[in-house]
Design a protein around this motif. Structure first.
Motif, PDB file in Angstrom:
ATOM      1  N   ASP A  66      46.216  83.650  -1.619  1.00 16.55           N
ATOM      2  CA  ASP A  66      44.888  83.076  -1.453  1.00 16.55           C
ATOM      3  C   ASP A  66      44.542  83.121   0.040  1.00 16.55           C
ATOM      4  O   ASP A  66      45.287  82.594   0.862  1.00 16.55           O
ATOM      5  CB  ASP A  66      44.900  81.625  -1.948  1.00 16.55           C
ATOM      6  N   PRO A  67      43.416  83.750   0.425  1.00 19.18           N
ATOM      7  CA  PRO A  67      43.097  83.861   1.852  1.00 19.18           C
ATOM      8  C   PRO A  67      42.881  82.514   2.539  1.00 19.18           C
ATOM      9  O   PRO A  67      43.065  82.400   3.755  1.00 19.18           O
ATOM     10  CB  PRO A  67      41.812  84.701   1.862  1.00 19.18           C
ATOM     11  N   GLU A  68      42.496  81.475   1.785  1.00 19.05           N
ATOM     12  CA  GLU A  68      42.270  80.155   2.388  1.00 19.05           C
ATOM     13  C   GLU A  68      43.570  79.443   2.716  1.00 19.05           C
ATOM     14  O   GLU A  68      43.680  78.760   3.735  1.00 19.05           O
ATOM     15  CB  GLU A  68      41.440  79.278   1.448  1.00 19.05           C
ATOM     16  N   ASN A 122      46.815  81.052   2.404  1.00 17.64           N
ATOM     17  CA  ASN A 122      47.888  82.005   2.693  1.00 17.64           C
ATOM     18  C   ASN A 122      49.054  81.855   1.721  1.00 17.64           C
ATOM     19  O   ASN A 122      50.196  82.195   2.032  1.00 17.64           O
ATOM     20  CB  ASN A 122      48.400  81.841   4.134  1.00 17.64           C
ATOM     21  N   LEU A 123      48.769  81.326   0.509  1.00 20.78           N
ATOM     22  CA  LEU A 123      49.793  81.069  -0.495  1.00 20.78           C
ATOM     23  C   LEU A 123      49.350  81.591  -1.851  1.00 20.78           C
ATOM     24  O   LEU A 123      48.163  81.777  -2.095  1.00 20.78           O
ATOM     25  CB  LEU A 123      50.063  79.557  -0.612  1.00 20.78           C
ATOM     26  N   ASP A 124      50.313  81.815  -2.726  1.00 16.98           N
ATOM     27  CA  ASP A 124      50.027  82.026  -4.138  1.00 16.98           C
ATOM     28  C   ASP A 124      50.774  80.949  -4.908  1.00 16.98           C
ATOM     29  O   ASP A 124      51.441  80.093  -4.324  1.00 16.98           O
ATOM     30  CB  ASP A 124      50.442  83.437  -4.589  1.00 16.98           C
ATOM     31  N   ASP A 125      50.658  80.973  -6.227  1.00 18.90           N
ATOM     32  CA  ASP A 125      51.306  79.925  -7.024  1.00 18.90           C
ATOM     33  C   ASP A 125      52.816  79.913  -6.834  1.00 18.90           C
ATOM     34  O   ASP A 125      53.442  78.850  -6.768  1.00 18.90           O
ATOM     35  CB  ASP A 125      50.968  80.112  -8.511  1.00 18.90           C
ATOM     36  N   LEU A 126      53.423  81.101  -6.741  1.00 18.11           N
ATOM     37  CA  LEU A 126      54.874  81.190  -6.602  1.00 18.11           C
ATOM     38  C   LEU A 126      55.338  80.598  -5.271  1.00 18.11           C
ATOM     39  O   LEU A 126      56.282  79.799  -5.217  1.00 18.11           O
ATOM     40  CB  LEU A 126      55.321  82.648  -6.725  1.00 18.11           C
ATOM     41  N   ASN A 127      54.673  80.985  -4.183  1.00 23.43           N
ATOM     42  CA  ASN A 127      55.051  80.448  -2.873  1.00 23.43           C
ATOM     43  C   ASN A 127      54.804  78.952  -2.785  1.00 23.43           C
ATOM     44  O   ASN A 127      55.606  78.209  -2.196  1.00 23.43           O
ATOM     45  CB  ASN A 127      54.268  81.173  -1.771  1.00 23.43           C
ATOM     46  N   THR A 128      53.691  78.502  -3.355  1.00 26.24           N
ATOM     47  CA  THR A 128      53.382  77.073  -3.321  1.00 26.24           C
ATOM     48  C   THR A 128      54.449  76.275  -4.059  1.00 26.24           C
ATOM     49  O   THR A 128      54.977  75.274  -3.551  1.00 26.24           O
ATOM     50  CB  THR A 128      52.003  76.806  -3.954  1.00 26.24           C
ATOM     51  N   THR A 129      54.781  76.721  -5.274  1.00 22.56           N
ATOM     52  CA  THR A 129      55.803  76.020  -6.056  1.00 22.56           C
ATOM     53  C   THR A 129      57.151  76.043  -5.337  1.00 22.56           C
ATOM     54  O   THR A 129      57.858  75.025  -5.289  1.00 22.56           O
ATOM     55  CB  THR A 129      55.937  76.662  -7.443  1.00 22.56           C
ATOM     56  N   GLY A 130      57.496  77.193  -4.777  1.00 18.84           N
ATOM     57  CA  GLY A 130      58.761  77.286  -4.057  1.00 18.84           C
ATOM     58  C   GLY A 130      58.828  76.345  -2.870  1.00 18.84           C
ATOM     59  O   GLY A 130      59.854  75.691  -2.637  1.00 18.84           O
TER      60      GLY A 130
END
Length: 376
Positions: free
Chosen positions: A227-229, A231-239
């Motif tokens: 996500d450009p806002e 700098n994360l996606d669901d996988l990185n966020t959860t991790g």
């Protein structure tokens, strides 16, 4: 209820015999390089703690994982750090498997049933480098990617069966993208070099893992879309949520071990001893609240902010509590055994795990002003 009883009961319920196995060794034995703690963790089935039950694991909740991690840390900070690196990698793999029909479930089966351990080769948190900036790069090859680079420190470097790594993928058209790779540790081109020179947390096996043109098949490389806002996606966020939750539980456990020693000694006054317990239990309640959110599906941007808030608050609390506990335990406790010094020194390592507090203060301030939390 006795201090830490809930945590040790949870550990015994999920990993029977591990508490006793770790308790059979001195802290110095468990914290030294090549200590017996990680082998005991593997033997007790610790690799399967977060693997869903249908794949041979224990399917532990986030709340129970926090309690287990805290209990292990009271026995050995090094083993708890190693377990955290494995468990957050497994949690990320579980997240990936929920939206994929690929290789993930096969790996989770192997992790649980064959007691395989996963090391994490993500960010090192070096000054001037983003927490998500890969330390490894890859170029296209027939059937996959040739991965090169190194990760230092990399916990479980002597015991790992699999490596999870963030990789900069250099495409043939000249563009570069982010990849998440799962790499068998026995793959040709992987070596381990000595790196960790401190006696503190030496039992976590945190040496340098080097990859030189390691061929990773396409099916073992995931390409997240950020996500450009944020700098994360669901996988990185959860991790990141899982990592901050569990790594906080490690150092909460380390501080708790010192306070438990103070309670047993009876030194100082009752009011101060109870205050120290209250401070640590308040931090535990904060982690439990974040863990409850994970268990009920709250793993978005707000949940990551909550996890970081709980962690950074614990950093301040643990240093203050440990300073008081060491003072009250007294000089004889400090000089007659290495335990107090080892535990006190270990607590400070929480500040070194990425993302560091100082690197996120501006982003956290913007978040509290209404913007999404961005992690660079």
């Amino acid at each position: 209820m006795r201090f830490l009883q809930r945590e040790h009961d949870t550990l015994e319920a999920l990993l029977p015999g591990l508490d006793k196995a770790l308790g059979a060794f001195t802290l110095s034995e468990l914290e030294q390089r090549g200590g017996p703690g990680i082998a005991a963790l593997r033997e007790a089935g610790g690799s399967g703690l977060l693997v869903p039950a249908e794949h041979g694991g224990l399917g532990a909740s986030a709340r129970d994982a926090v309690r287990v991690t805290r209990a292990i840390a009271t026995r050995s900070p090094s083993v708890a750090v190693a377990a955290t690196m494995h468990n957050f990698s497994v949690a990320s793999l579980v997240t990936l498997a929920a939206t994929s029909t690929g290789f993930e479930w096969l790996l989770l089966d192997a992790v649980a049933r064959d007691k395989r351990m996963m090391s994490s080769a993500f960010a090192e948190g070096r000054t001037g480098q983003g927490v998500l900036t890969p330390t490894m790069s890859a170029r296209r090859a027939e059937g996959g990617w040739l991965v090169s680079g190194s990760k230092k420190p990399c916990s479980l470097s002597a015991s790992m069966d699999l490596i999870t790594a963030s990789v900069a993928l250099h495409h043939e058209d000249g563009t570069t993208g982010l990849g998440i790779a799962v790499i068998p540790a026995e793959a040709p081109g992987i070596s381990v070099r000595p790196f960790w020179n401190s006696p503190v947390l030496a039992g976590a096996e945190s040496d340098e893992v080097v990859l030189a043109d390691v061929l990773v098949p396409d099916e073992l490389v995931v390409k997240p879309v950020l996500d450009p806002e944020t700098n994360l996606d669901d996988l990185n966020t959860t991790g990141l949520i899982w990592f901050n939750l569990l790594v906080s539980a490690v150092y909460l456990g380390v501080a708790s071990a010192l306070v438990a020693r103070l309670l047993d000694s009876g030194r100082g006054d009752a009011a101060t001893r109870v205050d120290l317990v209250s401070d640590l239990e308040s931090a535990a309640f904060a982690l439990d609240r974040v863990a409850w959110g994970v268990d009920t599906g709250s793993v978005g941007n707000d949940a990551l902010a909550d996890a970081l808030t709980a962690r950074y608050s614990l950093q301040r609390t643990s240093r203050r509590v440990v300073g008081t506990a060491v003072e009250l335990l007294g000089g004889m406790a400090f000089v007659s055994s290495p335990d107090v010094a080892l535990l006190a020194a270990s607590v400070h390592a929480l500040a070194f795990h990425p993302p560091g507090r100082l690197s996120t203060v501006d982003a956290m301030e913007r978040y509290h002003g209404g913007a999404p939390l961005r992690v660079d």
